[in-house]
Design an enzyme around this catalytic site. Structure first.
Site, PDB file in Angstrom:
ATOM      1  CG  HIS A  83      -2.020  -1.037   1.079  1.00  0.00           C
ATOM      2  ND1 HIS A  83      -3.033  -1.148   1.997  1.00  0.00           N
ATOM      3  CD2 HIS A  83      -2.249  -1.997   0.152  1.00  0.00           C
ATOM      4  CE1 HIS A  83      -3.851  -2.132   1.636  1.00  0.00           C
ATOM      5  NE2 HIS A  83      -3.383  -2.665   0.527  1.00  0.00           N
ATOM      6  CD  GLU A  85      -2.269   4.174   2.974  1.00  0.00           C
ATOM      7  OE1 GLU A  85      -3.474   4.480   3.041  1.00  0.00           O
ATOM      8  OE2 GLU A  85      -1.846   3.234   2.252  1.00  0.00           O
ATOM      9  CB  CYS A 111      -6.452  -1.091   4.796  1.00  0.00           C
ATOM     10  SG  CYS A 111      -4.693  -1.533   4.929  1.00  0.00           S
ATOM     11  CB  CYS A 114      -2.176   1.418   5.969  1.00  0.00           C
ATOM     12  SG  CYS A 114      -1.586   0.603   4.468  1.00  0.00           S
TER      13      CYS A 114
END
Length: 157
Positions: A83, A85, A111, A114
């Site tokens: 991801h 992040e 999510c 993260c």
């Protein structure tokens, strides 16, 4: 006659616009996400979602989540990608940059995975471009005391 000077964007708009630009580098088929870590109005790192370095992109080999029929917002571990992040946090570590007490700008709400990384990385504020269906992530960010700003006009109206 002089030409009027264009209005400068405020810091939040400026950094979110950059996060949106970072997202254009994404190699994810499902969702293009960008993240930007900032401290004292200085950009420290950026990240976008896609496969780890040296792994063929989903644009080339297809989406594992699509192949397995996994709905959005579920089973994040079943994905070849990392991801945005996560990439921004990893880049800070890779380059030895302290992000403690910084802010993270994300084009989408993080999510749960993260969110946990953001909390443990010591970030203190998260600015989100649009919401994402992960109530547990939102709950944990709140419980950890992170200031959360949602810029999505539908969410703020």
């Amino acid at each position: 006659m002089s030409t009027p000077t264009p209005k400068r964007p405020d810091w939040q708009t400026y950094f979110m616009d950059i996060a949106e630009l970072v997202a254009t580098r994404s190699t994810c088929i499902r969702r293009k996400v960008g993240a930007l870590i900032v401290k004292d109005n200085r950009i420290l790192t950026t990240g976008y979602n896609g496969t780890p370095t040296g792994i063929r992109h989903c644009l080339e080999r297809g989406c594992l989540r699509d192949e397995l029929g996994i709905p959005s917002g579920q089973r994040h571990e079943l994905c070849r990608g990392i991801h945005a992040e996560q990439n921004a946090i990893v880049q800070a570590s890779y380059h030895g940059v302290s992000i403690e007490s910084g802010e993270i700008y994300c084009t989408n709400q993080p999510c749960i995975i993260c969110a946990k990384m953001i909390i443990n990385a010591g970030l203190k504020k998260i600015i989100i471009g649009s919401v994402y269906p992960d109530d547990l992530a939102a709950e944990m960010l709140d419980e950890a005391g992170l200031k959360v700003v949602i810029l999505d006009s539908k969410e703020n109206s």
